[in-house]
Write a protein that holds these residues in place. Structure first.
Motif, PDB file in Angstrom:
ATOM      1  N   LEU A  33       0.817  -1.209   0.000  1.00  0.00           N
ATOM      2  CA  LEU A  33       0.000   0.000   0.000  1.00  0.00           C
ATOM      3  C   LEU A  33       0.854   1.264   0.000  1.00  0.00           C
ATOM      4  CD1 LEU A  33      -2.804  -1.060   2.517  1.00  0.00           C
ATOM      5  CD2 LEU A  33      -2.820  -1.180   0.025  1.00  0.00           C
ATOM      6  N   LEU A  40      -6.229  -1.881  -6.684  1.00  0.00           N
ATOM      7  CA  LEU A  40      -5.929  -2.990  -5.781  1.00  0.00           C
ATOM      8  C   LEU A  40      -6.660  -4.238  -6.262  1.00  0.00           C
ATOM      9  CD1 LEU A  40      -6.248  -1.395  -2.212  1.00  0.00           C
ATOM     10  CD2 LEU A  40      -4.149  -1.963  -3.461  1.00  0.00           C
ATOM     11  N   TYR A  60      -8.960   1.296   5.274  1.00  0.00           N
ATOM     12  CA  TYR A  60      -8.116   1.806   4.193  1.00  0.00           C
ATOM     13  C   TYR A  60      -8.897   1.830   2.879  1.00  0.00           C
ATOM     14  CZ  TYR A  60      -4.190   2.388   1.009  1.00  0.00           C
ATOM     15  OH  TYR A  60      -3.348   2.864   0.044  1.00  0.00           O
TER      16      TYR A  60
END
Length: 217
Positions: A33, A40, A60
Motif C-alpha cells: 500500500l 488494488l 483503508y
C-alpha cells in the motif's frame, strides 16, 4: 502509515524475523500500500488476515481513491467494502449490479421468485389448454366433412386414371416422345394419389376419434 497499521513505538525498529505471523502479513500488506497503487486486486484477502488487520484494511479501502477489485467468499467483508458486484452466472454471462453482497442476494431471490411465478403461470396455462382440448369435442370442419365424404370416390377415380396411363405406357411402343409425356403424367398421378391416401388416413383418424367421443357420451 506504520502507526495506522499498528506498528507503534519501538516495534518499528524490530527485525522482521522477530515479528509474529500476523504482524508479518500486516507488514507485507503495508509495503504494498505504501507504493500508492491506483488499483488494488485482492484475491480472498480475509483468508490470511487477523481481525485487527482486516479492520485496518476495511478502513483503508473506505478512503482509497482508486479502484478495488475483490474476489472473496466472505459475504460480511463484501458487504462492508464493496459498492458494485460482478457475478459470473455461467454460459459466459456476467451480471453487474450496483450495491453490496446483500443487495445481490436480494436481487437473485427476487429474480428466482419471478421465475417460479412465471413457471407456475405457464404450467397453469398449459393445463387450461389441455383441459380445453379434452372438454372440447373433436369434430370435422365443414371443409373436412365434405372432403371425408368424397375422398373414397376421388381415390378410386385417381387409381383408374393411373391404371389407364400405365396401359398406355405399355402400348406406346417405340414412340419416345409419347412415352416421355405418359411417364410424366404417370408420375404426377402417383403424387396426387399419394396425397389423397395421406388425407384419407388423416380424415379417418379424426372420424375414429369423433365416434369414440360419441360412444363415451
Amino acid at each position: 502509515m506504520l502507526e495506522r497499521f499498528l506498528f507503534e513505538g519501538s516495534i518499528q525498529f524490530s527485525y522482521i524475523s522477530k515479528l509474529s505471523g500476523g504482524e508479518k502479513r500486516r507488514l507485507y500488506l503495508l509495503s504494498i500500500l505504501m507504493e500508492a497503487p491506483n488499483v488494488l486486486l485482492l484475491d480472498e484477502p480475509t483468508n490470511d488476515l487477523d481481525i485487527e488487520t482486516l479492520t485496518i484494511l476495511e478502513d483503508y479501502i473506505d478512503n482509497f481513491n482508486g479502484a478495488v477489485i475483490i474476489v472473496s467468499h466472505d459475504r460480511y467483508f463484501l458487504d462492508r467494502v464493496i459498492n458494485k458486484v460482478f457475478s459470473f452466472e455461467g454460459n459466459s454471462e456476467i451480471l453487474q449490479l450496483v450495491g453490496n453482497y446483500s443487495d445481490y442476494r436480494e436481487y437473485k431471490q427476487e429474480a428466482l421468485q419471478e421465475v417460479v411465478v412465471e413457471k407456475v403461470s405457464v404450467e397453469k396455462k398449459n393445463k387450461n389448454i389441455e383441459k380445453n382440448k379434452i372438454d372440447k369435442p373433436i369434430k370435422f370442419t365443414f371443409k373436412e366433412q365434405k372432403e371425408f365424404e368424397e375422398i373414397d370416390e376421388k381415390i378410386e377415380e385417381k387409381e383408374l386414371q393411373l391404371e389407364e396411363i400405365q396401359q398406355q405406357v405399355n402400348n406406346s411402343g417405340s414412340n419416345f416422345m409419347l412415352l416421355q409425356e405418359l411417364l410424366a403424367t404417370e408420375g404426377k398421378l402417383k403424387e396426387e394419389l399419394e396425397f389423397l391416401m395421406d388425407r384419407w388416413t388423416y380424415l379417418n383418424e379424426i372420424n375414429e376419434q369423433i365416434q369414440e367421443g360419441k360412444n363415451n357420451n
